[in-house]
Design a protein around this motif. Structure first.
Motif, PDB file in Angstrom:
ATOM      1  N   ALA A 151     -10.019   2.504  -4.240  1.00  0.00           N
ATOM      2  CA  ALA A 151     -10.146   1.049  -4.447  1.00  0.00           C
ATOM      3  C   ALA A 151     -11.579   0.587  -4.216  1.00  0.00           C
ATOM      4  CB  ALA A 151      -9.192   0.304  -3.508  1.00  0.00           C
ATOM      5  N   ARG A 196      -6.431  -7.443   0.210  1.00  0.00           N
ATOM      6  CA  ARG A 196      -5.545  -7.212   1.356  1.00  0.00           C
ATOM      7  C   ARG A 196      -4.189  -6.672   0.891  1.00  0.00           C
ATOM      8  NH1 ARG A 196      -2.405 -10.855   4.234  1.00  0.00           N
ATOM      9  NH2 ARG A 196      -1.809  -9.958   6.232  1.00  0.00           N
ATOM     10  N   VAL A 197      -3.797  -7.095  -0.298  1.00  0.00           N
ATOM     11  CA  VAL A 197      -2.474  -6.675  -0.787  1.00  0.00           C
ATOM     12  C   VAL A 197      -2.400  -5.150  -0.954  1.00  0.00           C
ATOM     13  CG1 VAL A 197      -2.988  -6.977  -3.257  1.00  0.00           C
ATOM     14  CG2 VAL A 197      -0.654  -7.235  -2.449  1.00  0.00           C
ATOM     15  N   LEU A 198      -3.540  -4.526  -1.250  1.00  0.00           N
ATOM     16  CA  LEU A 198      -3.511  -3.064  -1.405  1.00  0.00           C
ATOM     17  C   LEU A 198      -3.286  -2.383  -0.058  1.00  0.00           C
ATOM     18  CD1 LEU A 198      -6.229  -2.195  -4.076  1.00  0.00           C
ATOM     19  CD2 LEU A 198      -3.777  -2.524  -4.363  1.00  0.00           C
ATOM     20  N   SER A 203       0.752   0.195   3.649  1.00  0.00           N
ATOM     21  CA  SER A 203       1.716   0.131   4.758  1.00  0.00           C
ATOM     22  C   SER A 203       3.141   0.253   4.226  1.00  0.00           C
ATOM     23  CB  SER A 203       1.586  -1.194   5.512  1.00  0.00           C
ATOM     24  OG  SER A 203       0.299  -1.329   6.026  1.00  0.00           O
ATOM     25  N   ALA A 204       3.388  -0.374   3.066  1.00  0.00           N
ATOM     26  CA  ALA A 204       4.737  -0.309   2.488  1.00  0.00           C
ATOM     27  C   ALA A 204       5.099   1.132   2.121  1.00  0.00           C
ATOM     28  CB  ALA A 204       4.826  -1.206   1.260  1.00  0.00           C
ATOM     29  N   TYR A 205       4.086   1.936   1.808  1.00  0.00           N
ATOM     30  CA  TYR A 205       4.327   3.356   1.513  1.00  0.00           C
ATOM     31  C   TYR A 205       4.257   4.207   2.785  1.00  0.00           C
ATOM     32  CZ  TYR A 205       4.206   2.799  -3.562  1.00  0.00           C
ATOM     33  OH  TYR A 205       4.501   2.453  -4.858  1.00  0.00           O
ATOM     34  N   TRP A 215      -7.304   2.228 -10.484  1.00  0.00           N
ATOM     35  CA  TRP A 215      -7.848   3.547 -10.809  1.00  0.00           C
ATOM     36  C   TRP A 215      -6.799   4.475 -11.429  1.00  0.00           C
ATOM     37  CZ3 TRP A 215      -7.034   1.340  -6.143  1.00  0.00           C
ATOM     38  CH2 TRP A 215      -6.113   1.930  -5.281  1.00  0.00           C
ATOM     39  N   LYS A 242      -1.578  -3.783   2.333  1.00  0.00           N
ATOM     40  CA  LYS A 242      -0.143  -4.000   2.627  1.00  0.00           C
ATOM     41  C   LYS A 242       0.695  -2.993   1.849  1.00  0.00           C
ATOM     42  CE  LYS A 242       0.115  -8.669   2.069  1.00  0.00           C
ATOM     43  NZ  LYS A 242       0.747  -9.998   2.062  1.00  0.00           N
ATOM     44  N   THR A 243       0.249  -2.689   0.627  1.00  0.00           N
ATOM     45  CA  THR A 243       0.961  -1.705  -0.185  1.00  0.00           C
ATOM     46  C   THR A 243       0.916  -0.340   0.497  1.00  0.00           C
ATOM     47  OG1 THR A 243       0.331  -2.928  -2.159  1.00  0.00           O
ATOM     48  CG2 THR A 243       1.129  -0.688  -2.503  1.00  0.00           C
ATOM     49  N   ILE A 251      -5.947   5.119  -0.977  1.00  0.00           N
ATOM     50  CA  ILE A 251      -6.092   3.707  -1.330  1.00  0.00           C
ATOM     51  C   ILE A 251      -7.548   3.231  -1.142  1.00  0.00           C
ATOM     52  CG2 ILE A 251      -5.321   1.341  -0.865  1.00  0.00           C
ATOM     53  CD1 ILE A 251      -3.061   2.983  -1.985  1.00  0.00           C
ATOM     54  N   VAL A 255       8.209   0.291   7.173  1.00  0.00           N
ATOM     55  CA  VAL A 255       9.086   0.006   6.033  1.00  0.00           C
ATOM     56  C   VAL A 255       9.965   1.231   5.784  1.00  0.00           C
ATOM     57  CG1 VAL A 255       9.184  -0.638   3.599  1.00  0.00           C
ATOM     58  CG2 VAL A 255       7.298  -1.470   5.023  1.00  0.00           C
ATOM     59  N   LEU A 271       7.185  -4.591   7.651  1.00  0.00           N
ATOM     60  CA  LEU A 271       5.712  -4.557   7.694  1.00  0.00           C
ATOM     61  C   LEU A 271       5.181  -5.219   8.961  1.00  0.00           C
ATOM     62  CD1 LEU A 271       4.564  -5.502   4.064  1.00  0.00           C
ATOM     63  CD2 LEU A 271       4.024  -3.392   5.271  1.00  0.00           C
ATOM     64  N   PHE A 292       4.542  -7.827  -4.225  1.00  0.00           N
ATOM     65  CA  PHE A 292       3.759  -8.926  -3.667  1.00  0.00           C
ATOM     66  C   PHE A 292       3.350  -9.918  -4.758  1.00  0.00           C
ATOM     67  CE2 PHE A 292       2.982  -5.233  -0.928  1.00  0.00           C
ATOM     68  CZ  PHE A 292       3.388  -5.746   0.296  1.00  0.00           C
ATOM     69  N   ILE A 319       8.964  -3.506  -2.026  1.00  0.00           N
ATOM     70  CA  ILE A 319       8.317  -4.826  -1.936  1.00  0.00           C
ATOM     71  C   ILE A 319       7.428  -5.057  -3.153  1.00  0.00           C
ATOM     72  CG2 ILE A 319       6.984  -6.367  -0.444  1.00  0.00           C
ATOM     73  CD1 ILE A 319       7.283  -4.177   1.757  1.00  0.00           C
ATOM     74  N   GLU A 356       0.263 -11.112  -5.177  1.00  0.00           N
ATOM     75  CA  GLU A 356      -1.022 -10.713  -5.752  1.00  0.00           C
ATOM     76  C   GLU A 356      -0.845  -9.414  -6.541  1.00  0.00           C
ATOM     77  OE1 GLU A 356      -0.292 -10.888  -2.554  1.00  0.00           O
ATOM     78  OE2 GLU A 356      -1.761 -12.054  -1.412  1.00  0.00           O
ATOM     79  N   ARG A 390       4.194  10.842  -3.707  1.00  0.00           N
ATOM     80  CA  ARG A 390       4.025  10.824  -2.240  1.00  0.00           C
ATOM     81  C   ARG A 390       5.205  11.492  -1.553  1.00  0.00           C
ATOM     82  NH1 ARG A 390       1.438   9.658   1.701  1.00  0.00           N
ATOM     83  NH2 ARG A 390       2.840   8.129   2.582  1.00  0.00           N
TER      84      ARG A 390
END
Lengths: 283, 250
Positions: free
Chosen positions: B170, B146-148, B153-155, A112, B150-151, B166, A96, A77, A104, A102, A106, A125
């Motif tokens: 969101a 922010r974690v979403l 980006s992880a995808y 949704w 990052k998620t 997202i 990644v 990342l 996290f 990963i 949080e 995806r």
């Protein structure tokens, strides 16, 4: 309680590099640029790390020592200021790769989407065949004990269950390296112990390599094969301890006298670093 | 129905009853306003006769187009401005001052550029709503954990995929403020435009009825328009409540 093989004293000595690595990090240094154009904040300083295939590795260190930064660099990342990270022999370059999952700290569940759709998100995806998606999602949902909530939305679940959704969403992609960034940080102690068992079961059954970032000495000692202890910022590994636990283990090992020895050894290494961090306002 | 809702309803019914009484007693003359009951009767006749059908369809189509245009372009602009902090610093004060500009001053220009047809109406309606939607989008994306991101980006999502898969969902609860503004402003923009342009639509019919001193028709049309916008807002409110309930947001 399960029988626990008692590791020898040598097991708390620094461990040697391991062959057949899943993840390799060499000379990782990371500096966060200052917004005011100053010298920036050095988060990591020359960190080397090698994770063997199928290993469970925990990272523990004072607040603000760069643990999460290390995880983000290890996942791809984030690109380090210096040094490089390779996953299964391929150098990561700010992306990644397939095979790394990963989780996290949080709550990263998608509010949704239902639990089932959350877990299916990554597979959709990748345009995986719908029948295969159904099979894998049903398995992951059941594996994390969420089958009765598959049509619920995250807001209808407890914090622990939402974190299980996130773990299932990672698990369903069959990662070979799972990076957990304090995933139980927001949970109560009992739930943490139980979630730890879930992660152990996941690790055993998938054969994945796991790297866990945690603040909790108990969690690190209970879950990991090896525990890397980091210094106060800028973070570097000051010691790596092998726990010597058998692969078949659960939270029952907290009653083992060896568990106390391990946490005591960790704390003796960490105490001075934590005080340094506190004096700087890092904790 | 809750006690508060009942009280609210009682206030509206009471107000209508007072106006009805004042009209019937002649305190309010028929040249100023007709009784609400007469407005309702006029509305029923207008619908039954089919007299306003063409104008209604014209206006509703324009409003739908203006709403869609303002929501879609407002969202896209919001995403772009949010993604470019320097641009945001530049346009933030302009966005804040936007509603101080009387958008209608551009009406002649729109007529010259787009012609005397429904397009200027749609554009003026969209111009009214777009900035409300843009500001809501920026605010909504600011509030995405922010974690979403990052998620995302992880995808390994590209910016467009991340925006659609997202950021959009969101931010949806926060975007609803913008959607409601876009709906309200689009209705105002389109109907007010029809008053001026006078080629067709509810606005033109109302203006013509006013000029003809045909209060019965004018108030019937106004009531029809009011009913449609109220129903639209109630529908939005219900969708918003349902979303908030499902997503656990207060």
């Amino acid at each position: 309680m399960m029988a626990v093989a008692r590791p020898s004293e040598a097991d708390v000595e620094p461990s040697a590099p391991i062959a057949g690595a899943t993840l390799g990090a060499e000379g990782i240094t990371h500096v966060f640029a200052s917004a005011a154009g100053g010298p920036g904040v050095k988060a990591l300083d020359n960190v080397d790390l090698t994770l063997a295939r199928g290993e469970f590795f925990s990272v523990i260190g004072p607040s603000g020592c760069g643990k999460s930064t290390l995880l983000e660099i290890a996942s791809g990342l984030m690109v380090p200021t210096e040094g490089q990270v390779s996953f299964e022999g391929n150098v990561l370059r700010g992306k990644v790769p397939d095979g790394i999952g990963i989780v996290f700290q949080e709550d990263a569940s998608f509010a949704w989407l239902s639990v089932w759709d959350n877990v299916a998100f990554g597979l959709r995806r990748r345009s995986v065949d719908p029948a295969e998606i159904r099979r894998r999602v049903d398995y992951a949902v059941a594996f994390m004990g969420l089958q009765d909530f598959s049509q619920s939305y995250p807001a209808q679940l407890s914090g622990g269950m939402r974190q299980r959704v996130c773990i299932a969403r990672t698990l369903v992609l069959q990662p070979r390296l799972i990076l957990l960034d304090e995933p139980f940080g927001a949970l109560d102690q009992q739930t943490r112990l139980l979630m730890g068992e879930e992660v152990l079961r996941l690790w055993r059954e998938t054969g994945a390599t796991v790297m866990l970032i945690t603040h909790s000495l108990d969690e690190a000692a209970m879950l990991a094969d090896r525990v890397g202890i980091m210094s106060a910022r800028p973070g570097r590994f000051i010691e790596t301890l092998s726990t010597g636990w058998p692969r078949e283990r659960d939270s029952g090992i907290v009653a083992d006298p060896r568990f106390g020895e391990l946490t005591a050894a960790m704390w003796s290494l960490l105490r001075a670093e934590s005080m340094r961090s506190m004096r700087r306002g890092g904790a | 129905m809750s006690r508060v809702a009942l009280l609210r309803l009682a206030v509206v019914v009471g107000f209508v009853a007072v106006v009805e009484l004042l009209c019937r007693l002649g305190v309010i003359t028929p040249l100023t306003m007709i009784p609400p009951s007469a407005m309702l009767l006029s509305l029923v006749h207008l619908i039954a006769d089919g007299e306003v059908n063409a104008d209604l369809v014209f206006t509703l189509t324009n409003i739908a187009a203006a709403i869609t245009l303002s929501i879609v372009s407002g969202f896209i602009l919001g995403v772009i401005i949010h993604a470019l902090p320097r641009l945001r610093r530049v346009v933030d004060p302009l966005l804040a001052a936007y509603y101080a500009v009387p958008t209608f001053v551009f009406y002649p220009l729109l007529l010259v550029v787009l012609g005397v047809n429904r397009l200027p109406l749609i554009v003026i309606g969209a111009m009214f709503g777009v900035v409300g939607m843009t500001v809501s989008t920026i605010d909504g994306i600011d509030r995405i954990p922010r974690v979403l991101m990052k998620t995302a980006s992880a995808y390994d999502m590209n910016p467009i995929t991340a925006a659609l898969l997202i950021k959009l969902p969101a931010a949806t609860p926060h975007l609803f403020t913008g959607v409601k503004l876009a709906v309200t402003y689009s209705v105002i923009g389109v109907v007010a435009g029809e008053f001026i342009l006078s080629i067709a639509g509810m606005g033109r019919s109302i203006a013509f009825a006013y000029n003809d001193l045909d209060n019965t028709k004018m108030y019937g049309l106004l009531l029809l328009l009011l009913t449609i916008t109220t129903l639209l807002n109630v529908a939005l409110q219900l969708i918003e409540q349902r979303l908030y309930k499902r997503w656990g947001r207060a």
